[in-house]
Write an enzyme that holds these catalytic residues in place. Structure first.
Site, PDB file in Angstrom:
ATOM      1  N   ALA A  70      -3.465  11.595   4.238  1.00 49.23           N
ATOM      2  CA  ALA A  70      -3.106  10.280   3.702  1.00 49.23           C
ATOM      3  C   ALA A  70      -1.929   9.710   4.469  1.00 49.23           C
ATOM      4  O   ALA A  70      -1.088  10.454   4.990  1.00 49.23           O
ATOM      5  CB  ALA A  70      -2.761  10.390   2.219  1.00 49.23           C
ATOM      6  N   ASP A  71      -1.883   8.390   4.532  1.00 50.67           N
ATOM      7  CA  ASP A  71      -0.754   7.706   5.144  1.00 50.67           C
ATOM      8  C   ASP A  71      -0.535   6.402   4.391  1.00 50.67           C
ATOM      9  O   ASP A  71      -1.496   5.712   4.050  1.00 50.67           O
ATOM     10  CB  ASP A  71      -0.996   7.419   6.625  1.00 50.67           C
ATOM     11  CG  ASP A  71       0.295   7.046   7.325  1.00 50.67           C
ATOM     12  OD1 ASP A  71       1.064   7.964   7.650  1.00 50.67           O
ATOM     13  OD2 ASP A  71       0.544   5.846   7.512  1.00 50.67           O
TER      14      ASP A  71
END
Length: 194
Positions: A70-71
């Site tokens: 995730a970012d």
């Protein structure tokens, strides 16, 4: 058969969110350098979440695992606001966000490894955040807490900055760093159990 969940991130906030919903998981953070080839916030978070998930997947030989990359970025008028380098940059960001609405984008890539195949599930979640106007002294006092210095957009919605949040449209947890409900919805849709 239950699948093992691997979080490809060292983020303490993502760890806390998964623990909050009772998920069992291991942490194996991606270490590689992030490569960005786009300026569009949606594309950036997709690209970075995929890089993290793929790097971690390459280190594993296990079967029946889900790697979660995730970012998250904060964007105002399509400009990405990263973590401030110094207090001056933090002040500039907070002045920009004060009294306005901005977007928080989280890109999620889940690589599901079965016995004989690999599936990739990717999506972007957007949450709009509106902040009340902040006086200059309020901004300076908030910066003095140190909280803005390691946060994208120079604020933590779950921290001291909560007093300035007028409203949000979308998933609160997305702003913290992980759209939990969407992640578990996608896992359920894939027919696997973690």
């Amino acid at each position: 058969m239950k699948y093992k969940l691997i979080l490809a991130s060292a983020s303490p906030r993502r760890k806390e969110l998964l623990e909050q919903v009772g998920a069992e998981f291991e942490i194996l953070p991606a270490q590689g350098e992030e490569v960005i080839t786009d300026k569009n916030p949606r594309q950036v978070v997709m690209e970075l979440s995929r890089q993290k998930a793929e790097e971690t997947a390459a280190k594993l030989a296990d079967e029946h695992i889900v790697i979660l990359g995730a970012d998250t970025v904060v964007a105002f008028e399509n400009q990405i606001l990263g973590k401030p380098r110094d207090e001056k940059k933090a002040k500039n960001m907070l002045e920009m966000l004060s009294g306005n609405t901005h977007s928080v984008f989280t890109g999620v890539t889940m690589i599901i490894i079965h016995k004989d195949k690999k599936e990739i599930c990717s999506f972007v979640e957007e949450t709009k955040v509106t902040m009340y106007p902040m006086k200059e002294q309020q901004i300076l006092d908030y910066i003095r807490t140190g909280e803005p210095m390691d946060k994208a957009g120079a604020y933590a919605i779950q921290g001291k900055c909560a007093r300035y949040i007028q409203k949000i449209q979308g998933d609160y947890y997305n702003v913290v760093g992980l759209p939990l409900a969407r992640i578990f919805y996608e896992i359920d849709q894939s027919g696997i159990e973690i």
